[in-house]
Design an enzyme around this catalytic site. Structure first.
Site, PDB file in Angstrom:
ATOM      1  N   HIS A 267       0.904  -1.084   0.016  1.00 26.00           N
ATOM      2  CA  HIS A 267      -0.054   0.170  -0.131  1.00 26.00           C
ATOM      3  C   HIS A 267       0.889   1.359  -0.027  1.00 26.00           C
ATOM      4  O   HIS A 267       0.828   2.182  -0.992  1.00 26.00           O
ATOM      5  CB  HIS A 267      -0.870   0.157   1.118  1.00 26.00           C
ATOM      6  CG  HIS A 267      -1.638   1.188   1.537  1.00 26.00           C
ATOM      7  ND1 HIS A 267      -2.978   1.481   1.216  1.00 26.00           N
ATOM      8  CD2 HIS A 267      -1.229   2.392   2.210  1.00 26.00           C
ATOM      9  CE1 HIS A 267      -3.125   2.840   1.362  1.00 26.00           C
ATOM     10  NE2 HIS A 267      -2.047   3.285   1.981  1.00 26.00           N
ATOM     11  N   GLU A 268       2.043   1.374   0.971  1.00 21.85           N
ATOM     12  CA  GLU A 268       2.820   2.525   0.981  1.00 21.85           C
ATOM     13  C   GLU A 268       3.636   2.592  -0.145  1.00 21.85           C
ATOM     14  O   GLU A 268       3.932   3.687  -0.729  1.00 21.85           O
ATOM     15  CB  GLU A 268       3.480   2.119   2.207  1.00 21.85           C
ATOM     16  CG  GLU A 268       3.120   2.267   3.428  1.00 21.85           C
ATOM     17  CD  GLU A 268       2.093   3.572   3.630  1.00 21.85           C
ATOM     18  OE1 GLU A 268       2.484   4.635   3.249  1.00 21.85           O
ATOM     19  OE2 GLU A 268       1.055   3.340   4.502  1.00 21.85           O
ATOM     20  N   HIS A 271       1.772   4.523  -3.049  1.00 23.24           N
ATOM     21  CA  HIS A 271       1.902   5.877  -3.056  1.00 23.24           C
ATOM     22  C   HIS A 271       2.927   6.453  -3.859  1.00 23.24           C
ATOM     23  O   HIS A 271       3.022   7.478  -4.832  1.00 23.24           O
ATOM     24  CB  HIS A 271       1.854   6.368  -1.682  1.00 23.24           C
ATOM     25  CG  HIS A 271       0.441   6.393  -0.862  1.00 23.24           C
ATOM     26  ND1 HIS A 271      -0.428   6.821  -1.324  1.00 23.24           N
ATOM     27  CD2 HIS A 271       0.421   5.989   0.328  1.00 23.24           C
ATOM     28  CE1 HIS A 271      -1.655   6.558  -0.429  1.00 23.24           C
ATOM     29  NE2 HIS A 271      -0.942   6.075   0.678  1.00 23.24           N
ATOM     30  N   ASP A 346      -4.496   1.293  -1.993  1.00 25.34           N
ATOM     31  CA  ASP A 346      -5.068  -0.077  -1.449  1.00 25.34           C
ATOM     32  C   ASP A 346      -5.096  -1.180  -2.632  1.00 25.34           C
ATOM     33  O   ASP A 346      -4.703  -2.262  -2.212  1.00 25.34           O
ATOM     34  CB  ASP A 346      -6.487   0.218  -1.061  1.00 25.34           C
ATOM     35  CG  ASP A 346      -6.578   0.591   0.745  1.00 25.34           C
ATOM     36  OD1 ASP A 346      -5.394   0.679   0.986  1.00 25.34           O
ATOM     37  OD2 ASP A 346      -7.563   1.121   0.956  1.00 25.34           O
TER      38      ASP A 346
END
Length: 401
Positions: A267-268, A271, A346
């Site tokens: 998820h990170e 980004h 996500d």
């Protein structure tokens, strides 16, 4: 003019309190319905915690209003006249830093209550008096040293760069923020927490495989002793460029499975792959530019109304007092973009392992952090940088359908 400024603050306060009450009523109503995301007992407990947080928010906001009234009804004038005698740079720096420190002292009881009463009652805080005092002193030193240097630079812009000082002040402030992001994981974070390399093993091998597979270069994978202060779970990618590093809270490692941790890190990484970090930096730059432009062109009558002069330290303190009002009216835009980014991250996290692992990780994060999975739409629209857990999980479940 003073009445106009007070009325503006009252509008700001009214919006904050109204949104808090709306969300509080919404949470109470939802808590009586069938539980979602969390187990029934966790669901009701998370609702109680969120309501308690809103009550704390309401009381602290009302207190902040009275602090505001103290400053604008003579407090600022008294402090300025006490410190600034000859309009020296050192006097102006002392005035700004005194304002910041006194304001922090006013807010200190709320910080103590939050850490030692509210958060301990809900099972979050592990803070000891010793750690709290040491942290507070470290923050004070950092504020005095770096805050004074920053104020000096802004004062230089105001006093030496003419009518468009605010543009150069914005440029300097933005560069400083980038520098802070650059040094935070390697210099600032270790001042407060022990950060050590993740030990060799299956988890480290899996994380490094994930990073290499996505072409993500970092300075390493680290573990932070977050449990010394708090039981909440988290992980982040800190830094920019060569200083980027993966930081896992020790609480996260204890509570999540290997596949769930990989999903969270995925998820990170999403980004970064989507350029979200740079998008938010750009949005912050726009917001900061507007902040300096607006406060750099406010008529002198507004400054005089609160006992300040439209030069030097008076401009900085005026900005510090009224910046929260400015931020509230721009936060819906920032929040909207951030929530959209979270949905994309996500999806990326689900693809790094599986949709099931991502959903399970979100459920565990909600459970361990005792986060109520729903929010009033209007409150979320203004404040929430993340969609609610219910929205995130529902979207993941419905993808590809």
């Amino acid at each position: 003019m003073l009445n106009t400024l007070i009325a503006l603050y009252l509008i700001y306060l009214f919006i904050k309190l109204t949104l808090a009450v709306l969300d509080m009523r919404f949470v109470r109503a939802e808590s009586n319905k069938n539980a979602v995301v969390l187990e029934e007992s966790e669901y009701k407990n998370a609702a109680l915690i969120k309501v308690a947080n809103h009550k704390f928010e309401i009381i602290s906001s009302i207190f902040s209003f009275f602090v505001f009234l103290f400053w604008v009804n003579g407090g600022l004038k008294w402090l300025y006249n006490t410190i600034v005698k000859n309009d020296l740079i050192s006097e102006n720096i002392a005035f700004v830093m005194s304002f910041i420190i006194i304001s922090a002292i006013f807010e200190l009881p709320f910080g103590i209550y939050e850490k030692f009463v509210k958060d301990k009652k809900h099972g979050f805080s592990n803070m000891s008096a010793k750690i709290f005092i040491i942290d507070t002193l470290k923050e004070l030193v950092l504020t005095l040293v770096f805050g004074s240097a920053f104020v000096w630079l802004i004062l230089f812009c105001i006093q030496s760069l003419g009518q468009f000082w605010w543009f150069w002040a914005f440029c300097i402030s933005f560069v400083i923020i980038l520098i802070i992001n650059l040094i935070y994981p390697t210099i600032i974070a270790p001042m407060f927490n022990k950060v050590k390399p993740l030990e060799d093993g299956e988890l480290k091998t899996s994380i490094e495989g994930l990073l290499n597979g996505l072409g993500f270069k970092s300075s390493g994978v680290f573990v932070m002793d977050a449990s010394k202060r708090d039981n909440r779970l988290n992980a982040y990618f800190g830094g920019l460029g060569a200083t980027k590093r993966v930081v896992l809270f020790d609480t996260l490692i204890k509570k999540l499975s290997l596949d769930e941790i990989i999903a969270v890190l995925g998820h990170e990484l999403g980004h970064f792959k989507h350029g979200d970090i740079f998008k938010m930096i750009a949005m912050s730059a726009v917001m900061m530019f507007l902040l300096f432009m607006i406060f750099g062109n406010i008529p002198s009558e507004f400054y005089e109304a609160v006992g300040l002069v439209q030069s030097g330290s008076g401009v900085i303190v005026f900005m510090l007092i009224f910046a929260p009002i400015f931020s509230l009216f721009f936060s819906p835009v920032i929040s909207f973009i951030s929530r959209r980014n979270e949905f994309g991250a996500d999806e990326f996290g689900a693809k790094t392992k599986s949709k099931t692992d991502m959903i399970n990780a979100l459920k565990k994060l909600g459970s361990e952090n005792k986060a109520f999975p729903k929010s009033h739409p209007l409150y979320a629209f203004v404040y929430h940088s993340h969609p609610s857990l219910f929205e995130r999980i529902t979207k993941l479940e419905n993808d590809d359908k």
